[in-house]
Design a protein around this motif. Structure first.
Motif, PDB file in Angstrom:
ATOM      1  N   THR A   1     -11.431  -3.522  14.327  1.00 60.28           N
ATOM      2  CA  THR A   1     -10.187  -4.157  13.868  1.00 60.28           C
ATOM      3  C   THR A   1      -9.427  -3.184  12.981  1.00 60.28           C
ATOM      4  N   GLN A   2      -8.154  -3.015  13.303  1.00 60.94           N
ATOM      5  CA  GLN A   2      -7.327  -2.099  12.502  1.00 60.94           C
ATOM      6  C   GLN A   2      -6.876  -2.794  11.231  1.00 60.94           C
ATOM      7  N   LEU A   3      -7.171  -2.198  10.097  1.00 64.33           N
ATOM      8  CA  LEU A   3      -6.803  -2.791   8.815  1.00 64.33           C
ATOM      9  C   LEU A   3      -5.312  -2.615   8.551  1.00 64.33           C
ATOM     10  N   LYS A   4      -4.725  -3.640   7.951  1.00 61.69           N
ATOM     11  CA  LYS A   4      -3.317  -3.538   7.564  1.00 61.69           C
ATOM     12  C   LYS A   4      -3.183  -2.542   6.417  1.00 61.69           C
ATOM     13  N   PRO A   5      -2.150  -1.715   6.419  1.00 67.61           N
ATOM     14  CA  PRO A   5      -1.982  -0.761   5.316  1.00 67.61           C
ATOM     15  C   PRO A   5      -1.714  -1.485   4.001  1.00 67.61           C
ATOM     16  N   THR A   6      -2.314  -0.992   2.944  1.00 68.78           N
ATOM     17  CA  THR A   6      -2.065  -1.552   1.619  1.00 68.78           C
ATOM     18  C   THR A   6      -0.755  -0.994   1.065  1.00 68.78           C
ATOM     19  N   ALA A   7      -0.306  -1.585  -0.034  1.00 69.06           N
ATOM     20  CA  ALA A   7       0.910  -1.079  -0.684  1.00 69.06           C
ATOM     21  C   ALA A   7       0.725   0.373  -1.092  1.00 69.06           C
ATOM     22  N   ARG A   8      -0.448   0.703  -1.590  1.00 74.19           N
ATOM     23  CA  ARG A   8      -0.704   2.085  -2.016  1.00 74.19           C
ATOM     24  C   ARG A   8      -0.641   3.038  -0.828  1.00 74.19           C
ATOM     25  N   ASP A   9      -1.105   2.569   0.346  1.00 77.12           N
ATOM     26  CA  ASP A   9      -0.991   3.398   1.550  1.00 77.12           C
ATOM     27  C   ASP A   9       0.473   3.643   1.896  1.00 77.12           C
ATOM     28  N   LEU A  10       1.280   2.585   1.792  1.00 78.48           N
ATOM     29  CA  LEU A  10       2.681   2.651   2.217  1.00 78.48           C
ATOM     30  C   LEU A  10       3.543   3.510   1.299  1.00 78.48           C
ATOM     31  N   ILE A  11       3.140   3.640   0.025  1.00 77.52           N
ATOM     32  CA  ILE A  11       3.963   4.409  -0.916  1.00 77.52           C
ATOM     33  C   ILE A  11       3.362   5.777  -1.223  1.00 77.52           C
ATOM     34  N   ALA A  12       2.278   6.137  -0.545  1.00 74.73           N
ATOM     35  CA  ALA A  12       1.650   7.435  -0.802  1.00 74.73           C
ATOM     36  C   ALA A  12       2.663   8.552  -0.595  1.00 74.73           C
ATOM     37  N   GLY A  13       2.779   9.402  -1.609  1.00 72.21           N
ATOM     38  CA  GLY A  13       3.716  10.516  -1.529  1.00 72.21           C
ATOM     39  C   GLY A  13       5.127  10.191  -1.963  1.00 72.21           C
ATOM     40  N   ILE A  14       5.374   8.938  -2.391  1.00 70.72           N
ATOM     41  CA  ILE A  14       6.723   8.521  -2.812  1.00 70.72           C
ATOM     42  C   ILE A  14       6.735   8.283  -4.320  1.00 70.72           C
ATOM     43  N   LYS A  15       7.667   8.881  -5.023  1.00 75.00           N
ATOM     44  CA  LYS A  15       7.833   8.639  -6.457  1.00 75.00           C
ATOM     45  C   LYS A  15       8.775   7.456  -6.645  1.00 75.00           C
ATOM     46  N   ILE A  16       8.218   6.306  -6.986  1.00 70.50           N
ATOM     47  CA  ILE A  16       8.974   5.063  -7.053  1.00 70.50           C
ATOM     48  C   ILE A  16       9.941   5.078  -8.233  1.00 70.50           C
ATOM     49  N   ILE A  17      11.185   4.660  -7.966  1.00 64.12           N
ATOM     50  CA  ILE A  17      12.168   4.447  -9.033  1.00 64.12           C
ATOM     51  C   ILE A  17      12.528   2.967  -9.043  1.00 64.12           C
ATOM     52  N   ASP A  18      12.271   2.330 -10.145  1.00 64.59           N
ATOM     53  CA  ASP A  18      12.517   0.897 -10.353  1.00 64.59           C
ATOM     54  C   ASP A  18      13.914   0.759 -10.967  1.00 64.59           C
ATOM     55  N   THR A  19      14.855   0.205 -10.210  1.00 66.25           N
ATOM     56  CA  THR A  19      16.257   0.254 -10.624  1.00 66.25           C
ATOM     57  C   THR A  19      16.744  -0.935 -11.441  1.00 66.25           C
ATOM     58  N   ASP A  20      15.843  -1.826 -11.835  1.00 67.23           N
ATOM     59  CA  ASP A  20      16.259  -2.906 -12.742  1.00 67.23           C
ATOM     60  C   ASP A  20      15.067  -3.415 -13.514  1.00 67.23           C
ATOM     61  N   THR A  21      15.010  -3.046 -14.790  1.00 67.56           N
ATOM     62  CA  THR A  21      14.061  -3.643 -15.729  1.00 67.56           C
ATOM     63  C   THR A  21      14.857  -3.966 -16.993  1.00 67.56           C
ATOM     64  N   HIS A  22      14.194  -4.596 -17.945  1.00 67.77           N
ATOM     65  CA  HIS A  22      14.896  -4.994 -19.173  1.00 67.77           C
ATOM     66  C   HIS A  22      14.131  -4.576 -20.415  1.00 67.77           C
ATOM     67  N   LEU A  23      14.872  -4.389 -21.468  1.00 63.97           N
ATOM     68  CA  LEU A  23      14.307  -4.082 -22.775  1.00 63.97           C
ATOM     69  C   LEU A  23      14.344  -5.332 -23.637  1.00 63.97           C
ATOM     70  N   SER A  24      13.190  -5.754 -24.125  1.00 54.73           N
ATOM     71  CA  SER A  24      13.145  -6.776 -25.180  1.00 54.73           C
ATOM     72  C   SER A  24      13.394  -6.028 -26.482  1.00 54.73           C
TER      73      SER A  24
END
Length: 396
Positions: A3-26
């Protein structure tokens, strides 16, 4: 047969530097008072008792919001996430330090695999619209101090946390000067009140604002429209729910309807004439999702053909969007590939909304994994990283 395992999120983003474009400062309670000159320390935003309750106030005791001094974080001190409305009554000591401290925020980012974040304010409003009835000198000082703090945060985070600059939006000349000052401090974009007409000013389609658009283009500063960025659109609950609905259902309906408020803003931007006068200007619809965008563009094109004859445009609504506008997604995952491609793979960015209600936490990419799996690696890299890197000039 294995059975082929579904790729995890970590598999899908391997090699990508994620930029989160909306967070907030308390915002820390001393963000303004620790930086203000002596004559303004008791006038800039600060937490004090208001009707017996800790509350953010400005000027001579004017309340800045109806939620006291809540840090608007649903991440508890122990790192667990609340999914009720109890956070309205929390104080800053009750929430995870990553909501307000650079060191702990970076730890949260590292645990989630996020390279960089864009940060938006709470206290002065998502469009800087709060505190309007305070003395103008106090408002200007408050905006400048906030932007100074964002420049400090950028340096403290070693170029990983990027605050967007507030503007003294009621004064175009001062706004132009603040765009230029923010750029020199290393900030990468601006926030603006989406509906200045609520405050007796010209609306953003009028030529009154052209000097500001010129300054943003000249300084390569994207203009960000966060949901709730005006007095008329800032209420989470709003008035869209039916009176019989319980409190939490009202919140769910009101929060959902906030997203569509940005559809109104984007429709006006597209048909305002601004995009013809400034073909390289960039606007961002923040914390509003992307599912509504293809429908909006299609209906605008149809309505223009059917009903609107007073203006001519050099491009179609879809062409304007793809040239000048970006959308941000976080919770959407159904039919993600089709929606991203309809919007334009170059026009979509990823966000988490940390640490606000509905934020993706603690594993932000796990929620999106099923949708991300529908996209090619090149498409994932664009929407998770390089689109934001190019727009905000964030080094990878």
């Amino acid at each position: 047969m294995a059975t082929q395992l579904k790729p995890t999120a970590r598999d899908l983003i391997a090699g990508i530097k994620i930029i989160d474009t909306d967070t907030h400062l308390s915002e820390p309670h001393d963000l303004w008072t620790s930086r203000a000159p002596a004559n303004l320390k008791n006038l800039v935003p600060r937490v004090d008792l208001f009707e017996g309750k800790p509350t953010w106030i400005i000027g001579e005791g004017k309340q800045l919001s109806g939620i006291g001094a809540s840090p608007i974080s649903v991440i508890k001190k122990d790192g667990s996430k609340s999914r009720s409305l109890e956070f309205f009554d929390w104080q800053i000591g009750d929430v995870h330090a990553g909501a307000h401290s650079v060191k702990e925020r970076l730890e949260v980012m590292d645990e989630a695999g996020i390279h960089a974040q864009i940060v938006y304010p709470n206290v002065l409003g998502f469009g800087g619209q709060r505190g309007w009835d305070a003395d103008e000198n106090i408002r200007i000082a408050s905006i400048e101090i906030y932007n100074d703090a964002m420049a400090d945060m950028l340096q403290q985070s070693k170029q990983r946390i990027y605050g967007m600059a507030l503007l003294p939006w009621w004064d175009v000349k001062r706004s132009v000067a603040e765009v230029e000052r923010a750029k020199k401090m290393g900030l990468r974009g601006v926030i603006i009140n989406s509906d200045p007409q609520n405050n007796g000013l010209p609306d953003l389609a009028e030529r009154h604002w052209d000097p500001l658009w010129e300054a943003c283009v000249a300084n390569d500063m994207p203009i960000n429209f966060h949901i709730g960025a005006s007095e008329s659109s800032s209420a989470w609950f709003g008035s869209s729910f039916w009176p019989s609905e319980p409190h939490d259902i009202r919140f769910a309906i009101g929060s959902s309807m906030l997203f569509f408020g940005n559809a109104r803003v984007m429709a006006n931007i597209i048909l305002s004439g601004i995009l013809d006068r400034y073909p390289t200007i960039k606007f961002v619809s923040v914390e509003s999702g992307i599912g509504w965008i293809p429908f909006l563009l299609e209906t605008l094109e149809y309505q223009l053909h059917e009903n609107a004859v007073t203006k001519t445009f050099s491009l179609t609504p879809e062409e304007y969007f793809r040239r000048n506008i970006y959308g941000c997604f976080w919770f959407e995952r159904k039919n993600m590939a089709a929606t991203v491609r309809q919007c334009g793979v170059d026009n979509v960015m990823f966000e988490t909304d940390f640490p606000h209600p509905t934020c993706l936490y603690p594993e932000p990419l796990e929620h999106a994994a099923s949708g991300l799996a529908q996209l090619t690696f090149e498409e994932r890299e664009k929407i998770l990283s390089t689109n934001a890197s190019k727009l905000y000039n964030i080094p990878l």
